[in-house]
Design an enzyme around this catalytic site. Structure first.
Site, PDB file in Angstrom:
ATOM      1  N   ARG A   1      -4.424  -9.822   6.317  1.00  0.00           N
ATOM      2  CA  ARG A   1      -4.005  -9.201   7.572  1.00  0.00           C
ATOM      3  C   ARG A   1      -5.259  -8.709   8.285  1.00  0.00           C
ATOM      4  O   ARG A   1      -5.806  -7.660   7.962  1.00  0.00           O
ATOM      5  CB  ARG A   1      -3.042  -8.046   7.293  1.00  0.00           C
ATOM      6  CG  ARG A   1      -2.784  -7.180   8.511  1.00  0.00           C
ATOM      7  CD  ARG A   1      -1.661  -6.202   8.281  1.00  0.00           C
ATOM      8  NE  ARG A   1      -1.818  -5.308   7.152  1.00  0.00           N
ATOM      9  CZ  ARG A   1      -2.602  -4.233   7.112  1.00  0.00           C
ATOM     10  NH1 ARG A   1      -3.367  -3.929   8.142  1.00  0.00           N
ATOM     11  NH2 ARG A   1      -2.638  -3.470   6.047  1.00  0.00           N
TER      12      ARG A   1
ATOM     13  N   HIS B   1      -2.018  -2.629  10.218  1.00  0.00           N
ATOM     14  CA  HIS B   1      -0.623  -2.851   9.822  1.00  0.00           C
ATOM     15  C   HIS B   1       0.281  -2.968  11.053  1.00  0.00           C
ATOM     16  O   HIS B   1       1.094  -3.881  11.162  1.00  0.00           O
ATOM     17  CB  HIS B   1      -0.161  -1.701   8.924  1.00  0.00           C
ATOM     18  CG  HIS B   1       1.273  -1.800   8.511  1.00  0.00           C
ATOM     19  ND1 HIS B   1       1.741  -2.778   7.659  1.00  0.00           N
ATOM     20  CD2 HIS B   1       2.352  -1.039   8.834  1.00  0.00           C
ATOM     21  CE1 HIS B   1       3.035  -2.618   7.478  1.00  0.00           C
ATOM     22  NE2 HIS B   1       3.432  -1.576   8.183  1.00  0.00           N
TER      23      HIS B   1
ATOM     24  N   TYR C   1      -8.954   2.752   5.366  1.00  0.00           N
ATOM     25  CA  TYR C   1      -8.716   2.323   3.989  1.00  0.00           C
ATOM     26  C   TYR C   1      -9.336   0.969   3.633  1.00  0.00           C
ATOM     27  O   TYR C   1      -9.124   0.464   2.531  1.00  0.00           O
ATOM     28  CB  TYR C   1      -7.205   2.276   3.694  1.00  0.00           C
ATOM     29  CG  TYR C   1      -6.379   1.433   4.641  1.00  0.00           C
ATOM     30  CD1 TYR C   1      -6.275   0.057   4.477  1.00  0.00           C
ATOM     31  CD2 TYR C   1      -5.682   2.023   5.690  1.00  0.00           C
ATOM     32  CE1 TYR C   1      -5.502  -0.717   5.337  1.00  0.00           C
ATOM     33  CE2 TYR C   1      -4.903   1.262   6.559  1.00  0.00           C
ATOM     34  CZ  TYR C   1      -4.825  -0.111   6.370  1.00  0.00           C
ATOM     35  OH  TYR C   1      -4.061  -0.871   7.225  1.00  0.00           O
TER      36      TYR C   1
END
Length: 376
Positions: A275, A279, A288
């Site tokens: 990805r 998100h 992160y």
């Protein structure tokens, strides 16, 4: 490798510091990251290597990327409430849709909007859920495509139900169900995989392992190194494939769909991808993951990879690229025009179709909302 070796491995430390994923074995692939066939790679059928068919696949990849980019822009313009991007995962979307026939069922997640429009659903209808105007903007029966699923893995048992119903009716339809890697830790995933194997339902489970379940990296939500290995516990084949290699994805999905259609039962496919974007637009992925990790995967972009392969074989040149650019821009212009029109709302609709007979609580809520609207 023994089970003891696996349990003793310090995967936490390795995965936390590595830019490259920790893999025991490379996934199946046909092309390397530079677009060249790999030695000893998967061997697709001649039909899957036909230059014309691959060029159509490349056009679909470019179309999916253009749609995804425009949808992301619509969020920034306030035209969509939220949008989970599939940038970097387009080969999974394209291969899944191309593997299915018109009578087959597709069960998408919230990240699979590109698959919906690739199946022919108008963009304004496909994005209705993410626009926040209705639960689903298209007829699932007409398009043989279930509504996008936001809760993780709950579409899995539905896929088994559709597949089993088709099997009992003598219908050759197949159900292809998308999952993310995080969904494989949910109970609904287990129930779906186990039931599909028990009933030998014509279902293909396609797990897009994009390395993160929201902000949680794969190694923190499962101790399994390969998600495809989970298939053996259910008694079905499990295949691990490079999700950024359209040719390999086409080959693996074609075989799995044909196997399901001819009575061979379900298959679990783990497509190893990434990805690239956050998100959703509400997420800050920099909190992160490292920028070097993102760059590692950008160099393995599915569009660039297939583009280099086709260019080397004379099937793709600047003129064809310009033609594709024009087609994508026309589509995006239509998207912008459609979303510039404000949708009409009927507030009463949110209380309908919840129960066969409206409950007293729903009636009271509806009257409260009507009173608030009238007072404006």
């Amino acid at each position: 490798m023994t089970l003891l070796d696996l349990s003793a491995r310090d995967r936490e430390g390795k995965a936390a510091t590595a830019v490259r994923p920790v893999w025991d074995s490379e996934p199946l692939r046909y092309l390397d990251e530079h677009g060249a066939p790999v030695e000893g790679g998967i061997r697709p059928t001649p039909a899957l290597l036909d230059p014309g068919a691959l060029l159509r696949g490349y056009r679909a990849l470019r179309f999916a990327r253009a749609f995804d980019t425009e949808a992301t822009n619509l969020v920034m313009q306030g035209r969509l409430a939220v949008y989970p991007s599939c940038r970097g995962q387009e080969a999974c979307e394209v291969a899944a849709v191309h593997a299915l026939e018109e009578q087959d069922w597709l069960l998408p997640t919230y990240r699979d909007s590109a698959a919906l429009v690739l199946r022919g659903i108008p963009a304004v209808d496909a994005l209705t859920l993410l626009r926040g105007t209705w639960h689903c903007g298209y007829d699932p029966k007409q398009w043989r495509t279930m509504p996008q699923c936001t809760p993780l893995a709950t579409q899995g048992p539905h896929a088994v139900g559709l597949g089993l119903a088709a099997k009992l009716a003598g219908d050759p339809a197949v159900a292809l169900c998308f999952f993310g890697d995080g969904a494989t830790s949910e109970g609904d995933f287990h129930e779906a995989a186990n039931s599909a194997a028990v009933y030998q339902a014509p279902v293909v489970f396609l797990v897009q392992n994009n390395q993160y379940a929201i902000s949680v990296p794969l190694h923190k939500q499962t101790h399994a190194i390969s998600l495809a290995d989970k298939a053996s516990g259910y008694g079905m084949p499990g295949i691990r494939v490079d999700g950024n290699d359209l040719i390999a994805m086409n080959a693996v999905l074609a075989e799995a769909v044909q196997r399901a259609r001819t009575g061979g039962g379900p298959t679990l496919i783990e497509a190893v991808t990434y990805r690239v974007q956050a998100h959703t637009n509400a997420d800050d992925a920099a909190r992160y993951r490292q920028s070097a990790e993102v760059e590692y995967w950008r160099r393995r972009d599915p569009i660039d990879r297939l583009g280099r392969y086709l260019t080397a074989r004379g099937a793709l040149d600047a003129a064809v690229e310009a033609e594709i650019d024009e087609e994508c821009e026309r589509y995006c212009e239509q998207m912008r025009a459609q979303f510039a029109e404000e949708p009409s709302y009927d507030a009463d609709e949110m209380f309908e179709h919840v129960y066969d007979e409206m409950t007293p609580q729903l009636k009271a809520q509806r009257e409260m909302l009507r009173a608030e609207e009238a007072a404006k």
